[in-house]
Design a protein around this motif. Structure first.
Motif, PDB file in Angstrom:
ATOM      1  N   VAL A   1     -50.368 -57.412   4.019  1.00 28.06           N
ATOM      2  CA  VAL A   1     -50.712 -58.495   5.027  1.00 28.06           C
ATOM      3  C   VAL A   1     -50.853 -59.763   4.034  1.00 28.06           C
ATOM      4  O   VAL A   1     -51.522 -59.573   3.054  1.00 28.06           O
ATOM      5  N   SER A   2     -50.325 -60.801   4.571  1.00 27.63           N
ATOM      6  CA  SER A   2     -50.096 -61.951   3.815  1.00 27.63           C
ATOM      7  C   SER A   2     -51.533 -62.798   3.748  1.00 27.63           C
ATOM      8  O   SER A   2     -52.446 -62.657   4.938  1.00 27.63           O
ATOM      9  N   GLU A   3     -52.136 -63.489   2.883  1.00 21.13           N
ATOM     10  CA  GLU A   3     -53.235 -64.184   2.868  1.00 21.13           C
ATOM     11  C   GLU A   3     -53.207 -65.581   3.488  1.00 21.13           C
ATOM     12  O   GLU A   3     -54.002 -66.016   3.950  1.00 21.13           O
ATOM     13  N   THR A   4     -51.915 -65.937   4.037  1.00 18.64           N
ATOM     14  CA  THR A   4     -51.752 -67.032   4.582  1.00 18.64           C
ATOM     15  C   THR A   4     -50.434 -66.827   5.571  1.00 18.64           C
ATOM     16  O   THR A   4     -49.593 -66.060   5.464  1.00 18.64           O
ATOM     17  N   PRO A   5     -50.403 -67.647   6.883  1.00 15.70           N
ATOM     18  CA  PRO A   5     -49.403 -67.226   7.868  1.00 15.70           C
ATOM     19  C   PRO A   5     -48.115 -67.270   7.124  1.00 15.70           C
ATOM     20  O   PRO A   5     -47.649 -68.360   6.317  1.00 15.70           O
ATOM     21  N   ILE A   6     -47.183 -66.540   7.659  1.00 14.05           N
ATOM     22  CA  ILE A   6     -45.615 -66.509   7.275  1.00 14.05           C
ATOM     23  C   ILE A   6     -44.961 -67.130   8.179  1.00 14.05           C
ATOM     24  O   ILE A   6     -44.802 -66.661   9.506  1.00 14.05           O
ATOM     25  N   ILE A   7     -44.345 -68.159   8.048  1.00 15.10           N
ATOM     26  CA  ILE A   7     -43.711 -69.102   9.269  1.00 15.10           C
ATOM     27  C   ILE A   7     -42.160 -69.152   8.817  1.00 15.10           C
ATOM     28  O   ILE A   7     -41.716 -69.246   7.689  1.00 15.10           O
ATOM     29  N   PHE A   8     -41.390 -69.056  10.012  1.00 17.40           N
ATOM     30  CA  PHE A   8     -40.174 -69.332   9.811  1.00 17.40           C
ATOM     31  C   PHE A   8     -39.478 -69.917  11.212  1.00 17.40           C
ATOM     32  O   PHE A   8     -40.075 -69.992  12.115  1.00 17.40           O
TER      33      PHE A   8
ATOM     34  N   ASN B   1     -35.064 -78.714  26.637  1.00 13.94           N
ATOM     35  CA  ASN B   1     -36.393 -79.411  26.623  1.00 13.94           C
ATOM     36  C   ASN B   1     -37.258 -78.760  25.348  1.00 13.94           C
ATOM     37  O   ASN B   1     -38.155 -79.137  25.121  1.00 13.94           O
ATOM     38  N   VAL B   2     -36.802 -77.644  24.708  1.00 17.02           N
ATOM     39  CA  VAL B   2     -37.676 -77.049  23.550  1.00 17.02           C
ATOM     40  C   VAL B   2     -37.171 -78.005  22.360  1.00 17.02           C
ATOM     41  O   VAL B   2     -36.082 -78.067  22.220  1.00 17.02           O
ATOM     42  N   ARG B   3     -38.096 -78.138  21.649  1.00 18.98           N
ATOM     43  CA  ARG B   3     -37.658 -78.805  20.271  1.00 18.98           C
ATOM     44  C   ARG B   3     -37.572 -77.934  19.125  1.00 18.98           C
ATOM     45  O   ARG B   3     -36.527 -77.955  18.577  1.00 18.98           O
ATOM     46  N   ASN B   4     -38.640 -77.504  18.709  1.00 14.82           N
ATOM     47  CA  ASN B   4     -38.635 -76.373  17.581  1.00 14.82           C
ATOM     48  C   ASN B   4     -39.328 -75.143  17.930  1.00 14.82           C
ATOM     49  O   ASN B   4     -40.188 -74.983  18.816  1.00 14.82           O
ATOM     50  N   ILE B   5     -38.785 -73.978  17.318  1.00  9.06           N
ATOM     51  CA  ILE B   5     -39.198 -72.747  17.543  1.00  9.06           C
ATOM     52  C   ILE B   5     -39.782 -72.031  16.372  1.00  9.06           C
ATOM     53  O   ILE B   5     -39.104 -71.965  15.521  1.00  9.06           O
ATOM     54  N   TYR B   6     -41.172 -72.277  15.964  1.00 13.48           N
ATOM     55  CA  TYR B   6     -41.637 -71.629  15.136  1.00 13.48           C
ATOM     56  C   TYR B   6     -42.006 -69.945  15.105  1.00 13.48           C
ATOM     57  O   TYR B   6     -42.347 -69.464  16.344  1.00 13.48           O
ATOM     58  N   CYS B   7     -41.889 -69.327  14.235  1.00 16.12           N
ATOM     59  CA  CYS B   7     -42.233 -67.645  14.548  1.00 16.12           C
ATOM     60  C   CYS B   7     -43.213 -67.447  13.473  1.00 16.12           C
ATOM     61  O   CYS B   7     -43.095 -67.826  12.087  1.00 16.12           O
ATOM     62  N   VAL B   8     -43.937 -66.448  13.515  1.00 13.24           N
ATOM     63  CA  VAL B   8     -44.963 -65.944  12.803  1.00 13.24           C
ATOM     64  C   VAL B   8     -44.831 -64.629  12.449  1.00 13.24           C
ATOM     65  O   VAL B   8     -44.349 -63.869  13.380  1.00 13.24           O
ATOM     66  N   GLY B   9     -44.645 -64.151  11.158  1.00 11.89           N
ATOM     67  CA  GLY B   9     -44.219 -62.846  10.426  1.00 11.89           C
ATOM     68  C   GLY B   9     -45.714 -62.170  10.170  1.00 11.89           C
ATOM     69  O   GLY B   9     -46.611 -62.869   9.737  1.00 11.89           O
ATOM     70  N   ARG B  10     -45.602 -60.777  10.446  1.00 12.60           N
ATOM     71  CA  ARG B  10     -46.827 -59.926   9.815  1.00 12.60           C
ATOM     72  C   ARG B  10     -48.105 -60.391  10.332  1.00 12.60           C
ATOM     73  O   ARG B  10     -49.094 -60.436   9.578  1.00 12.60           O
ATOM     74  N   ASN B  11     -48.260 -60.858  11.693  1.00 13.12           N
ATOM     75  CA  ASN B  11     -49.627 -61.186  11.978  1.00 13.12           C
ATOM     76  C   ASN B  11     -50.252 -60.173  12.767  1.00 13.12           C
ATOM     77  O   ASN B  11     -51.339 -60.562  13.497  1.00 13.12           O
ATOM     78  N   TYR B  12     -49.946 -59.036  12.805  1.00 17.21           N
ATOM     79  CA  TYR B  12     -50.661 -58.088  13.223  1.00 17.21           C
ATOM     80  C   TYR B  12     -50.779 -56.812  12.137  1.00 17.21           C
ATOM     81  O   TYR B  12     -49.578 -56.400  11.602  1.00 17.21           O
ATOM     82  N   SER B  13     -51.601 -56.480  11.671  1.00 13.65           N
ATOM     83  CA  SER B  13     -51.835 -55.495  10.469  1.00 13.65           C
ATOM     84  C   SER B  13     -51.279 -54.198  10.646  1.00 13.65           C
ATOM     85  O   SER B  13     -50.455 -53.487   9.973  1.00 13.65           O
ATOM     86  N   SER B  14     -51.093 -53.866  12.022  1.00 19.29           N
ATOM     87  CA  SER B  14     -50.445 -52.648  12.501  1.00 19.29           C
ATOM     88  C   SER B  14     -48.871 -52.481  12.393  1.00 19.29           C
ATOM     89  O   SER B  14     -48.488 -51.586  11.800  1.00 19.29           O
ATOM     90  N   PHE B  15     -48.531 -53.812  12.365  1.00 19.10           N
ATOM     91  CA  PHE B  15     -47.011 -54.150  12.244  1.00 19.10           C
ATOM     92  C   PHE B  15     -46.664 -53.957  10.749  1.00 19.10           C
ATOM     93  O   PHE B  15     -45.793 -53.364  10.467  1.00 19.10           O
ATOM     94  N   ALA B  16     -47.394 -54.590  10.122  1.00 22.57           N
ATOM     95  CA  ALA B  16     -47.194 -54.764   8.643  1.00 22.57           C
ATOM     96  C   ALA B  16     -47.450 -53.371   8.160  1.00 22.57           C
ATOM     97  O   ALA B  16     -46.354 -53.042   7.178  1.00 22.57           O
ATOM     98  N   LYS B  17     -48.480 -52.595   8.436  1.00 22.02           N
ATOM     99  CA  LYS B  17     -48.305 -51.079   7.953  1.00 22.02           C
ATOM    100  C   LYS B  17     -47.107 -50.447   8.494  1.00 22.02           C
ATOM    101  O   LYS B  17     -46.525 -49.698   7.614  1.00 22.02           O
ATOM    102  N   GLU B  18     -46.767 -50.575   9.735  1.00 23.10           N
ATOM    103  CA  GLU B  18     -45.576 -49.610  10.103  1.00 23.10           C
ATOM    104  C   GLU B  18     -44.257 -50.205   9.388  1.00 23.10           C
ATOM    105  O   GLU B  18     -43.664 -49.114   9.107  1.00 23.10           O
ATOM    106  N   MET B  19     -44.280 -51.449   8.871  1.00 26.59           N
ATOM    107  CA  MET B  19     -42.994 -51.843   8.222  1.00 26.59           C
ATOM    108  C   MET B  19     -43.202 -51.789   6.540  1.00 26.59           C
ATOM    109  O   MET B  19     -42.319 -51.990   5.872  1.00 26.59           O
TER     110      MET B  19
END
Length: 210
Positions: free
Chosen positions: A27-34, A5-23
Motif C-alpha cells: 500500500v502506497s503512502e500517498t495516492p497513486i494517480i494515472f 463533456n468529460v474533460r480529464n479522467i483521473y484514476c487511483v491505484g491501490r486504494n483498497y488494501s485488499s486489492f494491493a494484497k491480492e496483487m
C-alpha cells in the motif's frame, strides 16, 4: 460512445488494501494517480464492448467514479465539489501492464486503450449517502466484487485534495477511485453488471477480438 463533456479522467491505484494484497503490492503512502484518455470512456447500456483478445489476460475492476461539478479551490469540501457519482469499470491488459512496469514505461497501452473506462448511471452525490451502500460487479450473474468507500486507504476528500492541489480539478472531470479485491479475468461473451446497493445501474457484454 464517446463522452465529449468529460474533460480529464483521473484514476487511483491501490486504494483498497485488499486489492494491493491480492496483487502482491504494498500500500502506497500517498495516492497513486494515472490518467486515461476521454476516448476510453463508454456508458454501460446493455451494449457490446469490444476489447483485444490477443494481448493476453484482460481484467475488469469495479470502482466508484466521481463527477466533478465545479472548479477545485484549496479547502473546498467534497460535497461542494462533487455533484454526481456512479460505479464504473476499469479494464486492464494485465500481461501488458506487467511488461511495461518492468520496462519502466507508461501504463497507457495497458490502461488507456479505447473502451477501457466504463460508467453506469449517475446518482446525486452526498458524501455520507455514498457510504450507505456497497457497490458490486457481477460476472455472468455471479457476484465477483463487493466494495464500499469506507474501506478505502485514502478517503474521497483526501483524493480530491491530492489531485486538485497537484494537477487541478474542474467541472466535467472524473475520478475512478480504486477497486477492491476480486478482479475479473474476462472471457469472450461475458456479461458484466454493476450495482449500487440493490440497483442495477449498468450492464454490457464483452467481445474479445482476436
Amino acid at each position: 460512445m464517446e463522452n465529449p463533456n468529460v474533460r480529464n479522467i483521473y484514476c487511483v491505484g491501490r486504494n483498497y488494501s485488499s486489492f494491493a494484497k491480492e496483487m502482491g503490492n504494498k500500500v502506497s503512502e500517498t495516492p497513486i494517480i494515472f490518467l486515461k484518455p476521454t476516448h476510453s470512456l463508454v456508458s454501460m447500456t446493455g451494449n457490446v464492448i469490444e476489447l483485444a483478445g490477443s494481448v493476453g489476460e484482460v481484467n475488469c475492476e469495479a470502482e466508484i467514479v466521481l463527477h466533478i461539478g465545479r472548479d477545485f479551490q484549496p479547502g473546498i469540501q467534497i460535497d461542494d465539489l462533487v455533484n454526481q457519482f456512479t460505479v464504473g469499470l476499469d479494464f486492464t491488459y494485465r500481461e501488458l501492464l506487467n511488461d511495461v512496469k518492468k520496462k519502466g514505461q507508461p501504463w497507457m497501452p495497458a490502461k488507456g486503450f479505447r473502451n477501457s473506462s466504463l460508467i453506469g448511471k449517475f446518482h446525486t452525490f452526498k458524501s455520507e449517502s455514498v457510504k450507505a451502500n456497497d457497490f458490486k460487479l457481477l460476472q455472468n450473474g455471479e457476484v465477483l466484487q463487493v466494495g464500499n468507500v469506507r474501506d478505502m486507504v485514502f478517503s474521497l476528500q483526501t483524493l480530491v485534495d491530492f489531485i486538485g492541489e497537484r494537477y487541478g480539478l474542474g467541472q466535467g472531470d472524473l475520478i475512478y477511485t480504486g477497486t477492491p479485491e476480486g478482479i475479473a479475468k474476462l472471457q469472450h461473451q461475458d456479461t458484466l453488471e454493476i450495482q449500487w446497493g440493490a440497483e442495477n445501474i449498468g450492464s454490457c457484454r464483452v467481445s474479445l477480438k482476436s
